[in-house]
Write an enzyme that holds these catalytic residues in place. Sequence first.
Site, PDB file in Angstrom:
ATOM      1  N   LYS A  55       0.837  -1.207   0.000  1.00 57.82           N
ATOM      2  CA  LYS A  55       0.000   0.000   0.000  1.00 57.82           C
ATOM      3  C   LYS A  55       0.871   1.256   0.000  1.00 57.82           C
ATOM      4  CE  LYS A  55      -1.758   1.488   4.081  1.00 57.82           C
ATOM      5  NZ  LYS A  55      -1.468   2.893   4.359  1.00 57.82           N
ATOM      6  N   ASN A  56       1.900   1.250   0.850  1.00 59.18           N
ATOM      7  CA  ASN A  56       2.689   2.473   1.005  1.00 59.18           C
ATOM      8  C   ASN A  56       3.602   2.752  -0.185  1.00 59.18           C
ATOM      9  OD1 ASN A  56       1.426   2.826   3.384  1.00 59.18           O
ATOM     10  ND2 ASN A  56       3.215   2.445   4.695  1.00 59.18           N
ATOM     11  N   ARG A 113      -5.261   9.743   4.869  1.00 55.05           N
ATOM     12  CA  ARG A 113      -4.105  10.519   5.306  1.00 55.05           C
ATOM     13  C   ARG A 113      -3.081  10.671   4.188  1.00 55.05           C
ATOM     14  NH1 ARG A 113      -6.258  10.124  10.038  1.00 55.05           N
ATOM     15  NH2 ARG A 113      -7.241   8.181   9.441  1.00 55.05           N
ATOM     16  N   CYS A 167      -6.923  12.079  13.489  1.00 55.21           N
ATOM     17  CA  CYS A 167      -5.699  12.019  14.279  1.00 55.21           C
ATOM     18  C   CYS A 167      -5.609  10.627  14.873  1.00 55.21           C
ATOM     19  CB  CYS A 167      -5.676  13.087  15.361  1.00 55.21           C
ATOM     20  SG  CYS A 167      -7.065  12.971  16.479  1.00 55.21           S
ATOM     21  N   ARG A 197      -0.833  14.470  13.274  1.00 54.77           N
ATOM     22  CA  ARG A 197       0.043  14.192  12.127  1.00 54.77           C
ATOM     23  C   ARG A 197       0.173  15.472  11.325  1.00 54.77           C
ATOM     24  NH1 ARG A 197      -1.263   8.199   9.772  1.00 54.77           N
ATOM     25  NH2 ARG A 197       0.817   8.331   8.903  1.00 54.77           N
ATOM     26  N   ILE A 231       1.562  18.572   8.908  1.00 51.90           N
ATOM     27  CA  ILE A 231       2.124  18.559   7.546  1.00 51.90           C
ATOM     28  C   ILE A 231       3.122  19.712   7.370  1.00 51.90           C
ATOM     29  CG2 ILE A 231       0.165  17.364   6.483  1.00 51.90           C
ATOM     30  CD1 ILE A 231      -0.740  20.117   5.385  1.00 51.90           C
ATOM     31  N   ILE A 273       7.921   6.919  16.838  1.00 53.19           N
ATOM     32  CA  ILE A 273       7.540   7.610  15.601  1.00 53.19           C
ATOM     33  C   ILE A 273       6.239   8.401  15.773  1.00 53.19           C
ATOM     34  CG2 ILE A 273       7.118   7.351  13.113  1.00 53.19           C
ATOM     35  CD1 ILE A 273       9.900   6.368  13.926  1.00 53.19           C
TER      36      ILE A 273
HETATM   37  C1  UD1 Z   1       4.403   6.710   6.376  1.00 52.72           C
HETATM   38  C2  UD1 Z   1       3.555   5.481   6.159  1.00 52.72           C
HETATM   39  C3  UD1 Z   1       2.994   4.984   7.484  1.00 52.72           C
HETATM   40  C4  UD1 Z   1       4.117   4.777   8.489  1.00 52.72           C
HETATM   41  C5  UD1 Z   1       5.000   6.026   8.591  1.00 52.72           C
HETATM   42  C6  UD1 Z   1       6.228   5.804   9.467  1.00 52.72           C
HETATM   43  C7  UD1 Z   1       2.704   5.831   3.918  1.00 52.72           C
HETATM   44  C8  UD1 Z   1       1.522   6.077   3.040  1.00 52.72           C
HETATM   45  N1  UD1 Z   1       2.481   5.811   5.246  1.00 52.72           N
HETATM   46  O1  UD1 Z   1       3.521   7.700   6.916  1.00 52.72           O
HETATM   47  O2  UD1 Z   1       2.328   3.739   7.241  1.00 52.72           O
HETATM   48  O3  UD1 Z   1       3.551   4.514   9.761  1.00 52.72           O
HETATM   49  O4  UD1 Z   1       5.445   6.412   7.292  1.00 52.72           O
HETATM   50  O5  UD1 Z   1       6.977   4.752   8.993  1.00 52.72           O
HETATM   51  O6  UD1 Z   1       3.797   5.602   3.438  1.00 52.72           O
HETATM   52  N2  UD1 Z   1       5.821  14.631  10.741  1.00 52.72           N
HETATM   53  C9  UD1 Z   1       5.834  15.968  11.098  1.00 52.72           C
HETATM   54  N3  UD1 Z   1       5.573  16.893  10.122  1.00 52.72           N
HETATM   55  C10 UD1 Z   1       5.316  16.559   8.839  1.00 52.72           C
HETATM   56  C11 UD1 Z   1       5.312  15.189   8.492  1.00 52.72           C
HETATM   57  C12 UD1 Z   1       5.569  14.244   9.471  1.00 52.72           C
HETATM   58  O7  UD1 Z   1       6.046  16.315  12.243  1.00 52.72           O
HETATM   59  O8  UD1 Z   1       5.081  17.453   8.007  1.00 52.72           O
HETATM   60  C13 UD1 Z   1       6.068  13.612  11.807  1.00 52.72           C
HETATM   61  C14 UD1 Z   1       4.842  12.728  12.036  1.00 52.72           C
HETATM   62  O9  UD1 Z   1       3.905  13.344  12.865  1.00 52.72           O
HETATM   63  C15 UD1 Z   1       5.442  11.514  12.673  1.00 52.72           C
HETATM   64  C16 UD1 Z   1       6.810  11.422  11.996  1.00 52.72           C
HETATM   65  O10 UD1 Z   1       7.043  12.692  11.381  1.00 52.72           O
HETATM   66  O11 UD1 Z   1       5.628  11.699  14.056  1.00 52.72           O
HETATM   67  C17 UD1 Z   1       6.902  10.320  10.958  1.00 52.72           C
HETATM   68  O12 UD1 Z   1       5.899  10.464  10.023  1.00 52.72           O
HETATM   69  P1  UD1 Z   1       6.155  10.152   8.468  1.00 52.72           P
HETATM   70  O13 UD1 Z   1       7.421   9.391   8.287  1.00 52.72           O
HETATM   71  O14 UD1 Z   1       5.984  11.422   7.730  1.00 52.72           O
HETATM   72  O15 UD1 Z   1       4.931   9.193   8.194  1.00 52.72           O
HETATM   73  P2  UD1 Z   1       3.975   9.225   6.958  1.00 52.72           P
HETATM   74  O16 UD1 Z   1       4.746   9.535   5.725  1.00 52.72           O
HETATM   75  O17 UD1 Z   1       2.761  10.014   7.285  1.00 52.72           O
END
Ligand code: UD1
Length: 420
Positions: free
Chosen positions: A24-25, A94, A118, A123, A125, A329
């Site tokens: 999926k990811n 998301r 949430c 989460r 951006i 994470i």
């Molecule tokens: C992706 C995966 C998800 C997985 C996660 C961590 C996809 C579609 N989803 O999610 O399944 O659990 O990686 O391996 O690939 N953060 C910020 N600001 C931002 C973006 C992220 O603070 O703008 C923080 C998030 O809140 C979190 C951390 O970074 O605490 C990691 O998130 P991230 O690696 O971005 O996860 P996703 O890409 O959302």
Amino acid sequence: MAEQVLRVIGGEPLHGEVTVQGAKNSALPMMAATILCKGECVLHNVPRLTDVTAASRILNRLGCRCHIEDDTVTVAGDTISQYEIPDADMRQMRSSIMFLGPILGRMGACDLTMPGGCELGPRPIDLHLETMRRMGVSIEEEGSRIRCKANGLHGARIHLPFPSVGVSENVIMAATLAKGETVLTNAAREPEIIDLAAFLNRCGAKIYGAGESTVVVQGVEQLHPTAYTVMPDRIVAMTWLCAAAASGGSICVRGAHPRDMEACLSALESAGCRFGICPDRIFMDAARPVKAIADIRTMPHPGFPTDAQAILMALLATAQGMSVFEENIFESRYMHAGELLRMGANIRILGRTAIVRGVPKLHGASVTAQDLRGGAALAVAAVGAEGETVLHGLSHIDRGYADFAGVFNSLGGKVRRVLF
Ligand code: UD1
């Protein structure tokens, strides 16, 4: 209104073979990336998931032509005529934030709102927006709308404060058609990023170092379409391994890439499970009972994946001894623990730490999935438990697992999806 639930009768060891679905990811960002290509891309091994349908809906609303047939998705992304993602679509999935980079790369503008809910804690951006700013995008917030505009994206040197998967992917996608070179440091190293870059490179992009912490992207004029097969889902593979282990059975997971699953396989080995590993399949014989693991810390890849934390916890709920998890994470990723307690588990949460004291057996109960992997974890617990579990909240599980009940049953499980 009647709701569908899973009725799981536990206690039968699972045995047999399963072929793991596509990731999926990997599929979701790749579907978004097709917007960058001129012509029609074909993606194979795309799992049938509600998140994939949601991504397809976004593509079609933007004016692209996306068609799903079995596990093949065809996208003519270049017919895009809109750059606004409706709030309802942003809320539903998301990963809709993954459209930001490609839409900006193609259209020079993108309007969106905050992605949904949430489920795992906040989460934000902020990093997605900040990195786009660094590439020449101006961003205005009007109420809940975020309006992004670029007068031609340009390459930049970008250092991430945290190796975010989604941000790394958005930067890479936006950079493919940007003017000049982008150097991304402290990039996430997840295998799905390597897969996305391989797809884009096959379309003519110039991405170097995906899977390492420094990724260099040289912008090109245009990308051409291609056909590509999505990599296997390592978290789904881990789910089937944990389910077999929780039931005291044995399994062969076909089509998996064990090289991408070192941290997961090593954890299961510490729990006493025995393995036979080939490049494209994993044989596992469960330990009976499994042994506790003293120290499981979720970390960016190649560390132990946060997405497998709940699933492993469900298994270790009946381990001999005390296991300790540290979630690094996401903030609220222990919602499954409360449901596991209803099944007789002994788990204490202290901030980001979970202490799991193994009990000899779990028992069936009425439990509710509150997020995707937490829901899968409850099913893992249920197949090893005594008696019947009724699992609610299937919409979460449908986001990430194709034919969830069918796979359990093909391994000899007793799982029925019924109206409640
Ligand atoms: C992706 C995966 C998800 C997985 C996660 C961590 C996809 C579609 N989803 O999610 O399944 O659990 O990686 O391996 O690939 N953060 C910020 N600001 C931002 C973006 C992220 O603070 O703008 C923080 C998030 O809140 C979190 C951390 O970074 O605490 C990691 O998130 P991230 O690696 O971005 O996860 P996703 O890409 O959302």
